[in-house]
Structures are given as structure tokens and as C-alpha cells.
Design an enzyme around this catalytic site. Structure first.
Site, PDB file in Angstrom:
ATOM      1  N   HIS A  85      32.013 -64.599  70.412  1.00 35.30           N
ATOM      2  CA  HIS A  85      31.721 -63.206  70.773  1.00 35.30           C
ATOM      3  C   HIS A  85      32.285 -62.785  72.115  1.00 35.30           C
ATOM      4  O   HIS A  85      32.230 -61.607  72.458  1.00 35.30           O
ATOM      5  CB  HIS A  85      30.204 -62.957  70.795  1.00 35.30           C
ATOM      6  CG  HIS A  85      29.537 -63.566  71.997  1.00 35.30           C
ATOM      7  ND1 HIS A  85      29.212 -64.896  72.062  1.00 35.30           N
ATOM      8  CD2 HIS A  85      29.160 -63.028  73.187  1.00 35.30           C
ATOM      9  CE1 HIS A  85      28.664 -65.149  73.238  1.00 35.30           C
ATOM     10  NE2 HIS A  85      28.627 -64.045  73.944  1.00 35.30           N
TER      11      HIS A  85
HETATM   12  C1  UD1 Z   1      27.071 -59.273  76.364  1.00 33.69           C
HETATM   13  C2  UD1 Z   1      27.464 -59.856  77.734  1.00 33.69           C
HETATM   14  C3  UD1 Z   1      27.999 -61.272  77.538  1.00 33.69           C
HETATM   15  C4  UD1 Z   1      27.013 -62.126  76.768  1.00 33.69           C
HETATM   16  C5  UD1 Z   1      26.612 -61.434  75.476  1.00 33.69           C
HETATM   17  C6  UD1 Z   1      25.521 -62.219  74.813  1.00 33.69           C
HETATM   18  C7  UD1 Z   1      28.287 -58.184  79.332  1.00 33.69           C
HETATM   19  C8  UD1 Z   1      29.479 -57.664  80.034  1.00 33.69           C
HETATM   20  N1  UD1 Z   1      28.532 -59.078  78.364  1.00 33.69           N
HETATM   21  O1  UD1 Z   1      28.262 -59.197  75.590  1.00 33.69           O
HETATM   22  O2  UD1 Z   1      28.199 -61.852  78.806  1.00 33.69           O
HETATM   23  O3  UD1 Z   1      27.636 -63.337  76.465  1.00 33.69           O
HETATM   24  O4  UD1 Z   1      26.119 -60.111  75.754  1.00 33.69           O
HETATM   25  O5  UD1 Z   1      25.447 -62.011  73.449  1.00 33.69           O
HETATM   26  O6  UD1 Z   1      27.186 -57.807  79.651  1.00 33.69           O
HETATM   27  N2  UD1 Z   1      26.255 -54.639  69.438  1.00 33.69           N
HETATM   28  C9  UD1 Z   1      25.523 -54.289  68.336  1.00 33.69           C
HETATM   29  N3  UD1 Z   1      24.189 -54.564  68.333  1.00 33.69           N
HETATM   30  C10 UD1 Z   1      23.565 -55.171  69.377  1.00 33.69           C
HETATM   31  C11 UD1 Z   1      24.327 -55.521  70.498  1.00 33.69           C
HETATM   32  C12 UD1 Z   1      25.663 -55.266  70.519  1.00 33.69           C
HETATM   33  O7  UD1 Z   1      26.042 -53.728  67.373  1.00 33.69           O
HETATM   34  O8  UD1 Z   1      22.343 -55.410  69.301  1.00 33.69           O
HETATM   35  C13 UD1 Z   1      27.715 -54.347  69.439  1.00 33.69           C
HETATM   36  C14 UD1 Z   1      28.020 -52.936  69.892  1.00 33.69           C
HETATM   37  O9  UD1 Z   1      29.158 -52.499  69.249  1.00 33.69           O
HETATM   38  C15 UD1 Z   1      28.368 -53.127  71.351  1.00 33.69           C
HETATM   39  C16 UD1 Z   1      29.095 -54.476  71.294  1.00 33.69           C
HETATM   40  O10 UD1 Z   1      28.375 -55.224  70.325  1.00 33.69           O
HETATM   41  O11 UD1 Z   1      29.158 -52.105  71.868  1.00 33.69           O
HETATM   42  C17 UD1 Z   1      29.156 -55.236  72.576  1.00 33.69           C
HETATM   43  O12 UD1 Z   1      27.843 -55.351  73.137  1.00 33.69           O
HETATM   44  P1  UD1 Z   1      27.714 -55.533  74.733  1.00 33.69           P
HETATM   45  O13 UD1 Z   1      26.297 -55.700  75.083  1.00 33.69           O
HETATM   46  O14 UD1 Z   1      28.507 -54.485  75.430  1.00 33.69           O
HETATM   47  O15 UD1 Z   1      28.495 -56.877  74.986  1.00 33.69           O
HETATM   48  P2  UD1 Z   1      28.372 -58.300  74.309  1.00 33.69           P
HETATM   49  O16 UD1 Z   1      29.672 -58.628  73.710  1.00 33.69           O
HETATM   50  O17 UD1 Z   1      27.158 -58.395  73.459  1.00 33.69           O
HETATM   51  N1  UDP Z   2      21.742 -67.583  69.734  1.00 38.03           N
HETATM   52  C1  UDP Z   2      20.729 -67.233  68.825  1.00 38.03           C
HETATM   53  N2  UDP Z   2      21.110 -66.753  67.607  1.00 38.03           N
HETATM   54  C2  UDP Z   2      22.411 -66.606  67.237  1.00 38.03           C
HETATM   55  C3  UDP Z   2      23.422 -66.971  68.165  1.00 38.03           C
HETATM   56  C4  UDP Z   2      23.043 -67.445  69.420  1.00 38.03           C
HETATM   57  O1  UDP Z   2      19.551 -67.370  69.120  1.00 38.03           O
HETATM   58  O2  UDP Z   2      22.668 -66.141  66.120  1.00 38.03           O
HETATM   59  C5  UDP Z   2      21.335 -68.100  71.046  1.00 38.03           C
HETATM   60  C6  UDP Z   2      21.984 -69.391  71.467  1.00 38.03           C
HETATM   61  O3  UDP Z   2      21.344 -70.489  70.885  1.00 38.03           O
HETATM   62  C7  UDP Z   2      21.807 -69.329  72.968  1.00 38.03           C
HETATM   63  C8  UDP Z   2      21.971 -67.869  73.267  1.00 38.03           C
HETATM   64  O4  UDP Z   2      21.779 -67.189  72.027  1.00 38.03           O
HETATM   65  O5  UDP Z   2      20.495 -69.704  73.343  1.00 38.03           O
HETATM   66  C9  UDP Z   2      23.341 -67.661  73.800  1.00 38.03           C
HETATM   67  O6  UDP Z   2      23.623 -66.349  73.784  1.00 38.03           O
HETATM   68  P1  UDP Z   2      25.092 -65.804  73.543  1.00 38.03           P
HETATM   69  O7  UDP Z   2      25.954 -66.834  72.928  1.00 38.03           O
HETATM   70  O8  UDP Z   2      24.925 -64.501  72.865  1.00 38.03           O
HETATM   71  O9  UDP Z   2      25.537 -65.479  75.035  1.00 38.03           O
HETATM   72  P2  UDP Z   2      26.174 -66.343  76.211  1.00 38.03           P
HETATM   73  O10 UDP Z   2      25.339 -67.544  76.430  1.00 38.03           O
HETATM   74  O11 UDP Z   2      27.583 -66.627  75.844  1.00 38.03           O
HETATM   75  O12 UDP Z   2      26.135 -65.394  77.373  1.00 38.03           O
END
Ligand code: UD1
Ligand code: UDP
Length: 359
Positions: A207
Site C-alpha cells: 500500500h
Molecule cells: C496512510 C499513511 C501511511 C500508512 C497507511 C497505513 C500518510 C501520508 N500515509 O497511507 O504512512 O502506512 O496510512 O495504512 O499518512 N482509503 C479508503 N478507505 C479508507 C482509507 C483510505 O478508500 O478507509 C483510500 C482513499 O482513496 C484514500 C487512499 O486510500 O484517498 C489513501 O489513504 P490515505 O490515508 O491518504 O493514505 P494511505 O495510503 O492509507
Molecule cells: N493490518 C491489519 N489488517 C490488514 C492489513 C494490515 O490489521 O488487512 C495491520 C498489520 O498487521 C499491522 C498494521 O495493520 O499491525 C500495519 O498497518 P499498515 O500496513 O496499514 O501501515 P504501516 O505499518 O505500513 O504504516
């Protein structure tokens, strides 16, 4: 003592689960939770509050699915309103998301003490939004709770010994959660209710923006995963961000076992029962280690350098051939027990709260 906790994204809910459990043991601490709304799907947000029994957010700001500037700016405005109303002793932020940065900026402007959990990590790649968020947050923190020795060293090299703040080695709150929830894991309902053969599988998540927002990298990763999945099942709980991009690019994912994102209890089961982890997640790299699984990391750098040093993690980037080579050559997890306390052994939340109470 009143703590205003800022949460917004999946890994923060998981980290906060352990710290909130610790806070609940202390009658003299009041925790007010602000959910920015950065993550908003039920299986990216609500499920973690339910499973981990995190108190319902006192404030839900509903700011998700926006560009970095719009998201961070709106969060700053709304968190400031809450902070002025609540007048907390501390603002507490986790990790490196836009929600983290927004909370940090509010604390610094209002002169509220800021506790940063998971401080000091560096990838040294300033193109990553997370690197910018964590550097800026660290710089305005009152206490920097570092998960590892390398995080402490990073801060020392940046001159933090000479700054008016405290750098504390707390250990990693994610290990607290991994230990606590291991006893409570649940076989994913998608697996229970279907005929999926899940005896030998690789657990994969993708992601991070540096992969999803670069078509060449994303294609290369999915070509490699497709190749691997012809030999071995690859289970991929798919982040909504990646799902949208895969659909737009029409990437071939037919051979992969794609499932919706799962809750933490199901995720821990998936980690505990897999043969190998392949990921670009920060948290999952460590969880692989906590559950004694080898990890292939689909990034060019990692903040968890001690895992690469001890041989638990191979950093391969996004090149198809390198990913395939790492998969074919990977060994079984074989780390000396002595390195298993790299992350504090599950006592981080306790240490953090003790420290705040004595500060
Ligand atoms: C964010 C964090 C990243 C973290 C990740 C965990 C920042 C800059 N990035 O990235 O460091 O690893 O969260 O998962 O803060 N979306 C949905 N539903 C949701 C959430 C997101 O559809 O519940 C989609 C939307 O299109 C949104 C996109 O995902 O615009 C990106 O979400 P965003 O929170 O901006 O960044 P992440 O890639 O989730
Ligand atoms: N995770 C979860 N369900 C999923 C994928 C990830 O509970 O379907 C958990 C994972 O085990 C870890 C956390 O989400 O505890 C990590 O989050 P993510 O990978 O979204 O973000 P990052 O750590 O890269 O910021």
C-alpha cells in the site's frame, strides 16, 4: 493528567490499543481521543476500536480521502479547536502519518507538550510522505519515545542531545500488541466460510505510496507476485488505495488470493500461520519478526534496519527479478533468541505511561 490522543490511520489504532489499555489502569489519567477520519472504511477503522476495546473517539473529524495538503490543513484547523476546548496537558501522536503531523503542529503552536510514540525512525528518503511527517513531528516533540537503538542513534546524529527535549528508549508498542493479541487470534471468516486451501501460503500487503503511485514499480511487483502465486498461494488483504489503482491499471491479479482488509485479530492469525511475509508495510515487517517469520520487504529502504542486520528481513525493492530471486533463495526464520528482545519485549506502553506520570 489529561492526554489528547490523535489517531487517524490503521497502524495508529493498533498502536493505541496497547497504550490505551495501559492508560485505563491509571485513574489519574484522562484520555480524550480524536479520530481525524483519515481512514474511514469499517475494516480500516471501526473494527480496531471494537476488537482492541479502544474507547470510542470523543471527537470524529471526518477528514479522509483528500490530498496531503487539504487533509493535513483541515486536520490542523479541527484539532486546534479541540485542543483549545480540552486544554490537555499532553498531545500524544503515533508514527508518521498526516494525522501525526497535524497533531504535532497543533501542539507546537499552542505550546502543549507533545509525546511522539515511535520517534527517531528514518528511511533517509525524503520523497516518502512518512519521512517528512516523522522528521517534522520529532523536531517539535517534548518527549520522543523511540522503539529501537537505531532510532536513538538517528536522533543523536541529528543533534537531539543539544535540543530542549527528552529522548527515551521505550521499546515498540507494536510488540506489546503482538504479545497480547496472540492469545486472542481468530481464523479469518473469509477462510472459515470458503474452501480456500490455506496450508502453505505467503502473506502479502502492498500500500505504500512509493509503490502504488509508481506504475513501473507496481506492475513489476504484481508481475513477480503473479509468478510466485503459480507455485505457492499468496494471500493479499488489499488496502483500498492499492485496490483502486490496480483496477485503473487493469493489473493481472487473478492468481493471487485477494481478500478485503481484515481486523487485527484475523491479521495476527494470518501472520502466525503463514510461511513467509512479503510486504511494503512498516508494521508488518516487525510483526513478521515477532511471529518468527522471514520477511521480504518490497521497498528500497526500511526504518527497521536491525531486522535486515539480523537476517530476518531482506530488502529487495520493486524489481521483478530481485523479488523472484529473494523468494527462491529465502531461508527459514532462524534467529538467535538473544535478538528477540530488539523491541523491548512487550513493556513499551507501561514504560511510556510511567515516564509521562513522572515527567
Ligand atoms: C496512510 C499513511 C501511511 C500508512 C497507511 C497505513 C500518510 C501520508 N500515509 O497511507 O504512512 O502506512 O496510512 O495504512 O499518512 N482509503 C479508503 N478507505 C479508507 C482509507 C483510505 O478508500 O478507509 C483510500 C482513499 O482513496 C484514500 C487512499 O486510500 O484517498 C489513501 O489513504 P490515505 O490515508 O491518504 O493514505 P494511505 O495510503 O492509507
Ligand atoms: N493490518 C491489519 N489488517 C490488514 C492489513 C494490515 O490489521 O488487512 C495491520 C498489520 O498487521 C499491522 C498494521 O495493520 O499491525 C500495519 O498497518 P499498515 O500496513 O496499514 O501501515 P504501516 O505499518 O505500513 O504504516
Amino acid at each position: 493528567m489529561k492526554i489528547l490522543t490523535i489517531l487517524g490511520a490503521r497502524p495508529q489504532f493498533i498502536k493505541a490499543g496497547s497504550v490505551s489499555r495501559e492508560i485505563a489502569k491509571h485513574k489519574n489519567i484522562e484520555e480524550i481521543i480524536v479520530h481525524t477520519g483519515q481512514h474511514y472504511d469499517a475494516n480500516m477503522s471501526d473494527i480496531f476500536f471494537e476488537e482492541m476495546k479502544i474507547p470510542k473517539p470523543h471527537y470524529f473529524l471526518g477528514i479522509g480521502g483528500k490530498s496531503h495538503g487539504a487533509m493535513t490543513g483541515q486536520m490542523i484547523e479541527k484539532i486546534e479547536e479541540v485542543a483549545l476546548k480540552e486544554n490537555p496537558d499532553w498531545i500524544m501522536v503515533y508514527g508518521d502519518t498526516n494525522s501525526t503531523l497535524a497533531g504535532a503542529i497543533v501542539a507546537s503552536k499552542l505550546h502543549i507538550k507533545l509525546a511522539h510514540i515511535e520517534a527517531g525512525l528514518r528511511s533517509f528518503n525524503m520523497k516518502m510522505p512518512e519521512e517528512v511527517n516523522r522528521i517534522l513531528t520529532d523536531r517539535v516533540s517534548t518527549i520522543l519515545f523511540c522503539p529501537t537503538d537505531s532510532a536513538i542513534e538517528n536522533l543523536q546524529k541529528e543533534g537531539y542531545d543539544n535540543l530542549d527535549c527528552k529522548v527515551v528508549k521505550s521499546g515498540d508498542v507494536m510488540q506489546d500488541g503482538a504479545i497480547f493479541y496472540k492469545k486472542l487470534t481468530v481464523k479469518p471468516s473469509i477462510i472459515q466460510n470458503s474452501k480456500l486451501n490455506i496450508q502453505n501460503y505467503i502473506l502479502c500487503t502492498i500500500h505504500r505510496a512509493e509503490n502504488t503511485d509508481d506504475e513501473t514499480r507496481l506492475k513489476s511487483i504484481f508481475e513477480a507476485l503473479d509468478e510466485i502465486s503459480k507455485e505457492k498461494q499468496v494471500i493479499l488483504p488489499l488496502h483500498p488505495r492499492t485496490k483502486k489503482i490496480i483496477e485503473n491499471l487493469k493489473l493481472n491479479i487473478q492468481n493471487l488470493t485477494i481478500i478485503d482488509p481484515v481486523g487485527y485479530l484475523e491479521m495476527v492469525w494470518l501472520i502466525d500461520n503463514c510461511d513467509l511475509v512479503m510486504t511494503d508495510s512498516g508494521g508488518l515487517q516487525k510483526e513478521a519478526y515477532f511471529f518468527e517469520k522471514q520477511c521480504i520487504t518490497l521497498r528500497d529502504e526500511t526504518e527497521w534496519v536491525e531486522l535486515v542486520a539480523c537476517g530476518a528481513n531482506s530488502l529487495v525493492g520493486a524489481d521483478k527479478e530481485k523479488i523472484l530471486k529473494a523468494y527462491r533463495n529465502h531461508s527459514k526464520f532462524n534467529i538467535e533468541n538473544s535478538t528477540l528482545d530488539l523491541y523491548g519485549g512487550g513493556k513499551a506502553s507501561e514504560k511510556i505511561i510511567e515516564y509521562l506520570l513522572e515527567y
